[in-house]
Write a protein that holds these residues in place. Structure first.
Motif, PDB file in Angstrom:
ATOM      1  N   ASP A 179      39.872  36.046  32.287  1.00 49.50           N
ATOM      2  CA  ASP A 179      40.206  37.440  32.584  1.00 49.50           C
ATOM      3  C   ASP A 179      41.415  37.591  33.495  1.00 49.50           C
ATOM      4  O   ASP A 179      42.062  38.627  33.478  1.00 49.50           O
ATOM      5  CB  ASP A 179      39.016  38.131  33.258  1.00 49.50           C
ATOM      6  CG  ASP A 179      37.837  38.266  32.326  1.00 49.50           C
ATOM      7  OD1 ASP A 179      38.073  38.519  31.130  1.00 49.50           O
ATOM      8  OD2 ASP A 179      36.689  38.101  32.786  1.00 49.50           O
ATOM      9  N   TYR A 180      41.658  36.584  34.329  1.00 46.16           N
ATOM     10  CA  TYR A 180      42.585  36.816  35.429  1.00 46.16           C
ATOM     11  C   TYR A 180      43.685  35.771  35.563  1.00 46.16           C
ATOM     12  O   TYR A 180      43.481  34.594  35.264  1.00 46.16           O
ATOM     13  CB  TYR A 180      41.820  36.825  36.776  1.00 46.16           C
ATOM     14  CG  TYR A 180      40.736  37.856  36.848  1.00 46.16           C
ATOM     15  CD1 TYR A 180      41.037  39.206  36.915  1.00 46.16           C
ATOM     16  CD2 TYR A 180      39.394  37.464  36.858  1.00 46.16           C
ATOM     17  CE1 TYR A 180      40.034  40.160  36.989  1.00 46.16           C
ATOM     18  CE2 TYR A 180      38.383  38.403  36.936  1.00 46.16           C
ATOM     19  CZ  TYR A 180      38.709  39.753  36.997  1.00 46.16           C
ATOM     20  OH  TYR A 180      37.730  40.686  37.066  1.00 46.16           O
ATOM     21  N   TRP A 201      43.440  38.675  42.187  1.00 44.01           N
ATOM     22  CA  TRP A 201      42.980  38.480  40.817  1.00 44.01           C
ATOM     23  C   TRP A 201      43.574  39.582  39.956  1.00 44.01           C
ATOM     24  O   TRP A 201      43.247  40.764  40.130  1.00 44.01           O
ATOM     25  CB  TRP A 201      41.449  38.534  40.753  1.00 44.01           C
ATOM     26  CG  TRP A 201      40.808  37.270  41.220  1.00 44.01           C
ATOM     27  CD1 TRP A 201      40.352  36.255  40.449  1.00 44.01           C
ATOM     28  CD2 TRP A 201      40.546  36.891  42.585  1.00 44.01           C
ATOM     29  NE1 TRP A 201      39.825  35.253  41.238  1.00 44.01           N
ATOM     30  CE2 TRP A 201      39.930  35.616  42.542  1.00 44.01           C
ATOM     31  CE3 TRP A 201      40.773  37.474  43.813  1.00 44.01           C
ATOM     32  CZ2 TRP A 201      39.538  34.942  43.699  1.00 44.01           C
ATOM     33  CZ3 TRP A 201      40.381  36.815  44.958  1.00 44.01           C
ATOM     34  CH2 TRP A 201      39.777  35.561  44.895  1.00 44.01           C
ATOM     35  N   HIS A 203      44.173  41.264  36.342  1.00 48.40           N
ATOM     36  CA  HIS A 203      43.622  41.328  34.999  1.00 48.40           C
ATOM     37  C   HIS A 203      44.712  40.989  33.978  1.00 48.40           C
ATOM     38  O   HIS A 203      45.792  41.581  34.003  1.00 48.40           O
ATOM     39  CB  HIS A 203      43.070  42.734  34.742  1.00 48.40           C
ATOM     40  CG  HIS A 203      42.345  42.853  33.450  1.00 48.40           C
ATOM     41  ND1 HIS A 203      42.669  43.789  32.498  1.00 48.40           N
ATOM     42  CD2 HIS A 203      41.311  42.141  32.944  1.00 48.40           C
ATOM     43  CE1 HIS A 203      41.859  43.648  31.463  1.00 48.40           C
ATOM     44  NE2 HIS A 203      41.020  42.652  31.709  1.00 48.40           N
ATOM     45  N   THR A 206      45.853  43.973  31.423  1.00 43.68           N
ATOM     46  CA  THR A 206      46.461  45.204  31.941  1.00 43.68           C
ATOM     47  C   THR A 206      47.398  44.969  33.120  1.00 43.68           C
ATOM     48  O   THR A 206      48.133  45.859  33.512  1.00 43.68           O
ATOM     49  CB  THR A 206      45.368  46.171  32.423  1.00 43.68           C
ATOM     50  OG1 THR A 206      44.619  45.510  33.453  1.00 43.68           O
ATOM     51  CG2 THR A 206      44.456  46.595  31.295  1.00 43.68           C
ATOM     52  N   LEU A 208      46.416  44.797  36.093  1.00 42.64           N
ATOM     53  CA  LEU A 208      45.899  45.524  37.257  1.00 42.64           C
ATOM     54  C   LEU A 208      45.306  44.527  38.241  1.00 42.64           C
ATOM     55  O   LEU A 208      44.552  43.640  37.845  1.00 42.64           O
ATOM     56  CB  LEU A 208      44.795  46.491  36.835  1.00 42.64           C
ATOM     57  CG  LEU A 208      45.196  47.879  36.378  1.00 42.64           C
ATOM     58  CD1 LEU A 208      43.949  48.651  35.981  1.00 42.64           C
ATOM     59  CD2 LEU A 208      45.965  48.627  37.453  1.00 42.64           C
ATOM     60  N   VAL A 210      42.582  43.409  40.384  1.00 44.73           N
ATOM     61  CA  VAL A 210      41.175  43.805  40.405  1.00 44.73           C
ATOM     62  C   VAL A 210      40.545  43.472  41.755  1.00 44.73           C
ATOM     63  O   VAL A 210      39.655  44.156  42.229  1.00 44.73           O
ATOM     64  CB  VAL A 210      40.417  43.124  39.238  1.00 44.73           C
ATOM     65  CG1 VAL A 210      38.916  43.270  39.374  1.00 44.73           C
ATOM     66  CG2 VAL A 210      40.885  43.712  37.907  1.00 44.73           C
TER      67      VAL A 210
ATOM     68  N   PRO B  28      36.212  38.088  40.602  1.00 36.45           N
ATOM     69  CA  PRO B  28      35.387  39.297  40.544  1.00 36.45           C
ATOM     70  C   PRO B  28      34.953  39.594  39.122  1.00 36.45           C
ATOM     71  O   PRO B  28      35.643  39.220  38.175  1.00 36.45           O
ATOM     72  CB  PRO B  28      36.343  40.372  41.059  1.00 36.45           C
ATOM     73  CG  PRO B  28      37.691  39.882  40.676  1.00 36.45           C
ATOM     74  CD  PRO B  28      37.639  38.385  40.733  1.00 36.45           C
ATOM     75  N   LEU B  30      34.623  42.030  35.937  1.00 32.84           N
ATOM     76  CA  LEU B  30      35.548  43.074  35.506  1.00 32.84           C
ATOM     77  C   LEU B  30      35.008  44.436  35.922  1.00 32.84           C
ATOM     78  O   LEU B  30      33.829  44.714  35.744  1.00 32.84           O
ATOM     79  CB  LEU B  30      35.725  43.037  33.985  1.00 32.84           C
ATOM     80  CG  LEU B  30      36.594  41.897  33.448  1.00 32.84           C
ATOM     81  CD1 LEU B  30      36.549  41.884  31.921  1.00 32.84           C
ATOM     82  CD2 LEU B  30      38.022  42.025  33.935  1.00 32.84           C
ATOM     83  N   PRO B  31      35.826  45.268  36.508  1.00 33.96           N
ATOM     84  CA  PRO B  31      35.338  46.597  36.889  1.00 33.96           C
ATOM     85  C   PRO B  31      35.070  47.458  35.664  1.00 33.96           C
ATOM     86  O   PRO B  31      35.588  47.179  34.581  1.00 33.96           O
ATOM     87  CB  PRO B  31      36.504  47.173  37.708  1.00 33.96           C
ATOM     88  CG  PRO B  31      37.702  46.438  37.267  1.00 33.96           C
ATOM     89  CD  PRO B  31      37.240  45.074  36.839  1.00 33.96           C
ATOM     90  N   LEU B  34      37.368  48.113  32.325  1.00 34.02           N
ATOM     91  CA  LEU B  34      38.167  46.982  31.845  1.00 34.02           C
ATOM     92  C   LEU B  34      37.237  46.084  31.057  1.00 34.02           C
ATOM     93  O   LEU B  34      36.076  45.934  31.394  1.00 34.02           O
ATOM     94  CB  LEU B  34      38.771  46.192  33.005  1.00 34.02           C
ATOM     95  CG  LEU B  34      40.023  46.748  33.685  1.00 34.02           C
ATOM     96  CD1 LEU B  34      40.541  45.722  34.674  1.00 34.02           C
ATOM     97  CD2 LEU B  34      41.094  47.098  32.671  1.00 34.02           C
TER      98      LEU B  34
END
Lengths: 285, 454
Positions: A179-180, A201, A203, A206, A208, A210, B28, B30-31, B34
């Motif tokens: 994811d990151y 971290w 994303h 996107t 972004l 996080v 973390p 994913l919020p 996302l």
């Protein structure tokens, strides 16, 4: 015979699995390629800065902030923020970050109601900041040399709101997960900041941020930012709920964004003394 | 199954906590919004159309005592309760604001309502209409608080009314500014802005008249208090005794430059009727300019004004104040996190000084040619900016006097604020600007409850 059938079944199942795995692998390859085959560190940093602070050519949002102290007591802030990028931070994400203007109108608590903060952000030098105090009709110039002071008494700092100059730190890509992109950043001038390093971290799809973890001078984690909710608004991935925790003080601040709009064609003269004294009500709704 | 019971969860958290806390660098989750699940917004995104009314204000109780004995005044310097209500209409073609204080003041002798001086049970702070007659024009008409200029608690080109009584007895700093009954027209071009303020009837300062603060009365040559309150003759003919103030301003890459003009009257009674001896407000014209902007790591400002005392243009009338040049230069910078230091130098230079000296009646204390003032402001915010500590000192080496303002305030929560402070005047002589106020030194404390919609 019986055993053979079993074997056949097994074989066909294995073939299935193999084909499936190949497809998944090909898909993964495709995804990786659409990820631009691991962007360069520079590209990650610029794209992250862009998505965090420069989406659209302008933007606005209503913000509710809740500051919760170690004893669970809450303080609230409510404000509306308008943002304008002076020059488009080009799609190539190259070059230094552009100047921006921010207009921030406070509506709660009552003793700050109608107070306006106007910021002309210069990433490479000190910002220009004005504060308008309505009871005195006073358009005051305020010093802005230390961007790492608390924003409206919250755990967010000015720099968290308007963005830290990416050239102030050296960055290193330490890990790439599913994811990151995980970046570790160290300040170039450690004496000017209270942290020793931070890990971000980002994303991968996107860009972004996080989560950001800050370590203090002793190397202990003391400050954590997290994006808690994201929405895509007018095509832009936007953090709609975020949290900053101060682990040392055991308190946290949460920001919630509503009525988010981009590309409103906000006129540049909104960010002048005229509107400092008389807020642009239509844009603040 | 330990996970089913609260104590079990707690145990699990306790066991796991040190592990997760020491392991900096945990990815973390994913919020929301996302990854897989696209979140749909259920939060308020509705925008109301049309005009909106909004009410807010505060209640406060404030008390203070004199720290020196003044036989001309009550020992209690401040004992009042105030309810401020503000009603605002926004979003229409015409916006309006009405702000009034209901005041119970135990120290004053007069409770008759006087909206000009702010005395009595009602102090109307604001009552204005705001309208945009054109794209590049703003109009604000009615009772309004007006401020411009670059000084910090020093005013040169800002000739809007001040309330020095409130300022010196320990009311909130916002009360330093008294409202004007005026029309303000602002015109804008891409390069600059022009403000024109017309006050159809002169708005004087809420000046020191002896009723709350004792002062040196040059007419009697003594410190005067409640026993002989000065009743100045205020110019009060509509349209004849009017004031015009103008400002042309521009912002050049963050550097603010302005040119000012004013025609009206001295804002405090700086003259006397030669026959009756009554205090009067002589005519005054002012032109000036100012600049403000980033200077090194802080902010610098400078302002200049020429005060032309029209009724005594040669400076030879002993009953009317001479013309003056006023100048200030200031600098403010952050000295540590949440700590700022501001310095200012201020000069009042009397014109035609030899005429003044020659016409001064024998025995009257003479003013110096130049009055120099140095100010220092130190501000410190602590406890997440809820505790605010501020010290402001005026010191005049030429008058050998000064004024120390110190205050501390603490925000208990979003509504309650406690504050306390001191006003200390000092000086060698009883006729100088701050020295005459020495016996008015006081300390005060206040509690305030603010309210308004979230």
């Amino acid at each position: 015979m019986h055993g053979m059938r079993v074997n056949m079944q097994l074989t066909s199942r294995a073939a299935h699995y193999i084909i499936g795995a190949v497809i998944v692998f090909l898909q993964m390859l495709c995804i990786c390629q659409s990820y631009a085959a691991t962007p360069s560190l520079e590209e990650i940093i610029r794209k992250t800065e862009h998505t965090a602070y420069y989406l659209g050519k302008d933007g606005s949002a209503h913000v509710k902030m809740i500051i919760t102290d170690s004893q669970g007591r809450e303080r609230k802030r409510r404000f509306t923020i308008l943002r304008l990028d002076e020059q488009a931070n080009g799609q190539d994400y190259a070059g230094p970050a552009g100047d921006q203007k921010y207009y921030l109108y406070i509506s709660y608590p009552s003793d700050l109601k109608n107070t306006v903060l106007l910021v002309w952000k210069h990433p490479a030098s000190d910002d220009d900041r004005w504060l308008y105090l309505p009871a005195l009709d006073l358009a005051k110039r305020i010093v802005a040399s230390d961007k790492r002071t608390s924003f409206l008494g919250s755990d967010f700092l000015y720099e968290d709101i308007s963005g830290r100059d990416v050239t102030a730190d050296t960055h290193q890509l330490i890990e790439t997960t599913n994811d990151y992109y995980v970046l570790k950043s160290v300040p170039r001038e450690p004496d000017t900041v209270e942290f020793s390093e931070y890990t971000m971290w980002i994303h991968r799809q996107t860009f972004l941020p996080v989560k950001v973890e800050y370590l203090d001078k002793q190397g202990k984690k003391y400050r954590v930012y997290e994006a808690l909710a994201v929405e895509t608004i007018q095509g832009y991935p936007t953090v709609t709920r975020s949290r900053m925790q101060d682990l040392a003080l055991r308190q946290e601040s949460i920001m919630e964004f509503t009525r988010i709009k981009y590309d409103r064609e906000i006129p540049e003269d909104i960010f002048t003394e005229r509107y400092l004294r008389n807020p642009p009500r239509e844009l603040l709704r | 199954m330990i996970s089913a019971t609260p104590s079990g969860i707690l145990l699990l958290i306790i066991i796991m906590y040190p592990l997760s806390a020491s392991r900096a660098g945990e990815a973390p989750p994913l919020p929301a919004g996302l990854g897989s699940g696209q979140s749909t917004s259920t939060r308020e995104n509705n925008v109301s159309a049309g005009a909106e009314f909004d009410v807010n204000g505060f209640w406060e109780a404030r008390a203070g005592i004199r720290t020196r004995n003044d036989p001309r005044q009550r020992q209690t310097s401040l004992r009042e309760s105030r309810l401020q209500l503000g009603i605002e209409r926004t979003g229409g073609a015409v916006n309006l604001k009405l702000t009034g204080d209901l005041l119970y003041d135990d120290v004053t002798d007069s409770h008759d309502i006087d909206l000009e001086t702010g005395e009595g049970f009602i102090d109307l702070r604001e009552a204005w209409l705001f309208y945009r007659p054109a794209d590049r024009a703003d109009l604000k008409a009615g009772r309004q608080v007006l401020t411009w200029g670059t000084g910090d608690l020093l005013f040169i080109n800002d000739l809007f009314p001040k309330d020095f009584k409130s300022f010196f007895i320990g009311r909130d700093e916002e009360y330093l500014k008294a409202p004007s009954d005026a029309i303000k027209l602002s015109l804008f071009s891409d390069a600059m802005g022009l403000d024109l303020v017309y006050t159809p009837r002169f708005d004087a300062n809420r000046y020191i008249d002896g009723s709350r603060l004792s002062f040196f009365n040059p007419a009697t040559g003594t410190i005067t208090g409640r026993e002989a309150i000065v009743k100045a003759r205020v110019p009060d003919d509509w349209l004849d005794d009017d004031e015009v103030a103008a400002r042309l301003h521009t912002n050049w890459h963050g550097y603010e430059l302005a040119v000012y003009g004013y025609t009206g009257f001295w804002k405090s009674p700086r003259g006397a009727d030669p026959l009756s001896g009554q205090a009067i407000f002589p005519q005054l014209d002012v032109v000036g300019l100012s600049g403000r902007g980033t200077l090194g790591p802080g902010i610098g400002n400078a302002e200049l004004g020429y005060y032309y005392s029209r009724d005594d243009s040669s400076g030879s009338d002993p009953a009317i104040v001479n013309s003056e040049i006023r100048f200030l230069v200031g600098y403010e910078q952050e000295i540590a996190r949440e700590m700022t230091l501001g310095l200012q130098y201020y000069l009042e230079r009397m014109q035609d000084y030899s005429h003044y000296r020659n016409s001064l009646p024998a025995g009257d204390p003479a003013r110096d040619h130049n009055r120099h003032v140095v100010t220092v402001r130190f501000t410190w915010l602590a406890l997440q900016q809820n505790l605010r500590f501020s010290v402001f000192n005026f010191y005049s080496p030429s008058d050998a006097d000064g004024y120390l303002r110190a205050g501390v305030s603490y925000r208990l929560d979003d509504n309650w604020t406690l504050s306390s402070g001191l006003n200390q005047f000092y000086g060698d002589e009883q006729h100088t600007f701050f020295g005459q106020l020495e016996d008015n030194s006081n300390i005060y404390a206040a509690v305030r409850y603010g309210f308004g919609s979230l």
